[in-house]
Design an enzyme around this catalytic site. Structure first.
Site, PDB file in Angstrom:
ATOM      1  N   ARG A 167      36.070  -3.765 -32.076  1.00 29.26           N
ATOM      2  CA  ARG A 167      37.496  -4.492 -32.152  1.00 29.26           C
ATOM      3  C   ARG A 167      38.006  -4.396 -33.364  1.00 29.26           C
ATOM      4  NH1 ARG A 167      35.622  -4.857 -27.577  1.00 29.26           N
ATOM      5  NH2 ARG A 167      35.481  -6.491 -26.168  1.00 29.26           N
ATOM      6  N   CYS A 225      38.914 -12.750 -24.943  1.00 25.37           N
ATOM      7  CA  CYS A 225      37.898 -13.517 -25.790  1.00 25.37           C
ATOM      8  C   CYS A 225      38.524 -14.021 -27.040  1.00 25.37           C
ATOM      9  CB  CYS A 225      36.672 -12.470 -25.894  1.00 25.37           C
ATOM     10  SG  CYS A 225      35.811 -12.330 -24.287  1.00 25.37           S
ATOM     11  N   GLU A 296      38.136 -13.001 -32.671  1.00 23.02           N
ATOM     12  CA  GLU A 296      38.683 -11.973 -32.277  1.00 23.02           C
ATOM     13  C   GLU A 296      40.244 -12.236 -32.219  1.00 23.02           C
ATOM     14  OE1 GLU A 296      36.834 -10.072 -28.995  1.00 23.02           O
ATOM     15  OE2 GLU A 296      39.055  -9.428 -28.172  1.00 23.02           O
TER      16      GLU A 296
HETATM   17  N1  EPU Z   1      27.949 -15.938 -19.663  1.00 21.10           N
HETATM   18  C1  EPU Z   1      27.695 -16.931 -19.742  1.00 21.10           C
HETATM   19  N2  EPU Z   1      28.532 -18.081 -19.782  1.00 21.10           N
HETATM   20  C2  EPU Z   1      29.923 -17.619 -20.250  1.00 21.10           C
HETATM   21  C3  EPU Z   1      30.487 -16.402 -20.569  1.00 21.10           C
HETATM   22  C4  EPU Z   1      29.194 -15.336 -20.202  1.00 21.10           C
HETATM   23  O1  EPU Z   1      26.563 -17.398 -19.589  1.00 21.10           O
HETATM   24  O2  EPU Z   1      30.892 -18.588 -20.172  1.00 21.10           O
HETATM   25  C5  EPU Z   1      26.751 -14.652 -19.650  1.00 21.10           C
HETATM   26  C6  EPU Z   1      27.157 -13.667 -18.681  1.00 21.10           C
HETATM   27  O3  EPU Z   1      26.736 -14.362 -17.599  1.00 21.10           O
HETATM   28  C7  EPU Z   1      26.406 -12.362 -19.071  1.00 21.10           C
HETATM   29  C8  EPU Z   1      26.482 -12.583 -20.625  1.00 21.10           C
HETATM   30  O4  EPU Z   1      26.822 -13.776 -21.001  1.00 21.10           O
HETATM   31  O5  EPU Z   1      25.106 -12.671 -18.717  1.00 21.10           O
HETATM   32  C9  EPU Z   1      27.719 -11.429 -21.021  1.00 21.10           C
HETATM   33  O6  EPU Z   1      28.901 -12.044 -20.467  1.00 21.10           O
HETATM   34  P1  EPU Z   1      30.235 -10.849 -20.101  1.00 21.10           P
HETATM   35  O7  EPU Z   1      29.518  -9.658 -19.338  1.00 21.10           O
HETATM   36  O8  EPU Z   1      31.177 -11.729 -19.643  1.00 21.10           O
HETATM   37  O9  EPU Z   1      30.181 -10.111 -21.517  1.00 21.10           O
HETATM   38  P2  EPU Z   1      30.675 -10.835 -22.835  1.00 21.10           P
HETATM   39  O10 EPU Z   1      29.989 -10.419 -24.153  1.00 21.10           O
HETATM   40  O11 EPU Z   1      30.932 -12.300 -22.876  1.00 21.10           O
HETATM   41  C10 EPU Z   1      32.345  -8.835 -23.599  1.00 21.10           C
HETATM   42  C11 EPU Z   1      33.681  -8.767 -24.272  1.00 21.10           C
HETATM   43  C12 EPU Z   1      34.879  -8.834 -23.381  1.00 21.10           C
HETATM   44  C13 EPU Z   1      34.642  -7.782 -21.935  1.00 21.10           C
HETATM   45  C14 EPU Z   1      33.322  -7.973 -21.522  1.00 21.10           C
HETATM   46  C15 EPU Z   1      32.977  -7.224 -20.436  1.00 21.10           C
HETATM   47  C16 EPU Z   1      33.445  -9.556 -26.562  1.00 21.10           C
HETATM   48  C17 EPU Z   1      33.971 -10.767 -27.310  1.00 21.10           C
HETATM   49  N3  EPU Z   1      33.770  -9.748 -25.211  1.00 21.10           N
HETATM   50  O12 EPU Z   1      32.133  -9.944 -23.030  1.00 21.10           O
HETATM   51  O13 EPU Z   1      36.046  -8.492 -23.921  1.00 21.10           O
HETATM   52  O14 EPU Z   1      35.586  -8.096 -21.089  1.00 21.10           O
HETATM   53  O15 EPU Z   1      32.354  -7.999 -22.508  1.00 21.10           O
HETATM   54  O16 EPU Z   1      32.728  -5.769 -21.056  1.00 21.10           O
HETATM   55  O17 EPU Z   1      33.189  -8.417 -27.019  1.00 21.10           O
HETATM   56  C18 EPU Z   1      37.906  -9.403 -25.023  1.00 21.10           C
HETATM   57  O18 EPU Z   1      37.486  -8.622 -25.942  1.00 21.10           O
HETATM   58  O19 EPU Z   1      38.967  -9.967 -24.970  1.00 21.10           O
HETATM   59  C19 EPU Z   1      37.053  -9.374 -23.770  1.00 21.10           C
HETATM   60  C20 EPU Z   1      37.310 -10.304 -22.913  1.00 21.10           C
END
Ligand code: EPU
Length: 300
Positions: A167, A225, A296
């Protein structure tokens, strides 16, 4: 073309979180040549330049804000500008919307950026924050970018002059210069893609978008996010969820019921309410887990 000037743009209307007061003015750049007049125009208008594309990663403060919005609305449609054994080069204007670029890549049978399906911003915004999802980062396919800054004018920089991280995007030589003094404005970007099957590309994009729609509030007023993940293994959303932030509300703002790292404006939220929730979350996460959650979303 010449610079277009708008008075008192509403940041509530210019950002996907639908928050914020009024900036002083907005300068719209339609093509690289418009940048010739930019330094003088910015000097005349005063205020701090704020480069703003689709506004999908911004939390704007309430009230009268001392910013002049610089809108790099270089809308040049994607175009193949080269081809070699390692791929096809596609150049596109910074103001072109990322979802439209992905649609064009799909119908052109060009693979490499499918992971970005469902990210709402402009191409320039996606480069400027190295937007990413599902293992794909915007910078991973970038070959060069045409940029403008007051000290250097318009120039095309190759990838090795640019710094991409999680990012994060910057021009290496200006890494130690305050961005607010000399913002780097992205005017266009050239990506290297590979030739692939249209059907496969379409399927992967659809699958990624469906996953996003099932786990993220894609139609709500949000800025994506709000916190970076503290490490590759630790998800800010998962941590916030485990600490009870999912659905936590203050006034008209709330952490999403679907994904705890999304802050939602339920319609009548204010920036103060948003900031309260963010600092409350940071404090609790620090206390309970030791992680210092980094923003972010950009607060202005
Ligand atoms: N999870 C939870 N509760 C929640 C959210 C997530 O338990 O409220 C768990 C999910 O079930 C999963 C793990 O946490 O097991 C990871 O969740 P997710 O796959 O949604 O990935 P993330 O790390 O939360 C990142 C990026 C997103 C991107 C997704 C998919 C960041 C800060 N976020 O989210 O990017 O869309 O992966 O690749 O890096 C953004 O940058 O604005 C953004 C949304």
């Amino acid at each position: 073309m010449s610079l277009a000037l708008l008075q008192g743009p509403s940041l509530r209307e210019r950002t996907t979180l639908r928050l914020g007061g009024t900036a002083m003015a907005e300068v719209v750049i339609g093509c690289a040549r418009d940048c010739d007049a930019l330094p003088q125009t910015l000097q005349r208008l005063g205020g701090t330049p704020l480069v703003l594309g689709y506004g999908s990663n911004i939390l704007a403060s309430d009230g009268e804000l001392p910013f002049v919005v610089v809108n790099p609305a270089v809308m040049d449609a994607p175009k193949v500008v080269g081809e070699d054994a390692s791929g096809v080069l596609v150049r596109v204007g910074a103001g072109f919307r990322l979802p439209r670029l992905l649609g064009w890549l799909c119908s052109s049978g060009l693979t490499g950026l499918e992971g970005l399906a469902g990210i709402p911003g402009t191409v320039g915004g996606a480069v400027a924050m190295n937007a990413g999802s599902y293992g794909c980062e915007t910078g991973s396919r970038l070959v060069s970018a045409t940029v403008f800054d007051v000290a250097n004018g318009v120039r095309t920089l190759m990838r090795d002059a640019l710094h991409f991280a999680y990012r994060h995007f910057s021009v290496k030589e200006t890494d130690d210069v305050s961005a607010s003094l000399s913002p780097v404005i992205i005017l266009d970007a050239t990506f290297r893609l590979e030739v692939g099957s249209r059907d496969c590309i379409h399927t992967v994009m659809q699958t990624n978008y469906a996953k996003k729609k099932a786990t993220q509030p894609v139609t709500a007023y949000s800025a994506g996010c709000v916190f970076k993940n503290p490490t590759q293994e630790a998800s800010a959303g998962k941590i916030l969820d485990s600490l009870g932030f999912k659905g936590k509300r203050y006034g008209g703002m709330a952490f999403s019921e679907m994904h705890a790292n999304f802050l939602i404006n339920t319609g009548d939220g204010t920036s103060e309410e948003a900031k309260y929730l963010l600092s409350n979350a940071q404090e609790k996460v620090k206390k309970e887990t030791g992680y210092s959650l980094e923003l972010e979303v950009r607060i202005i």
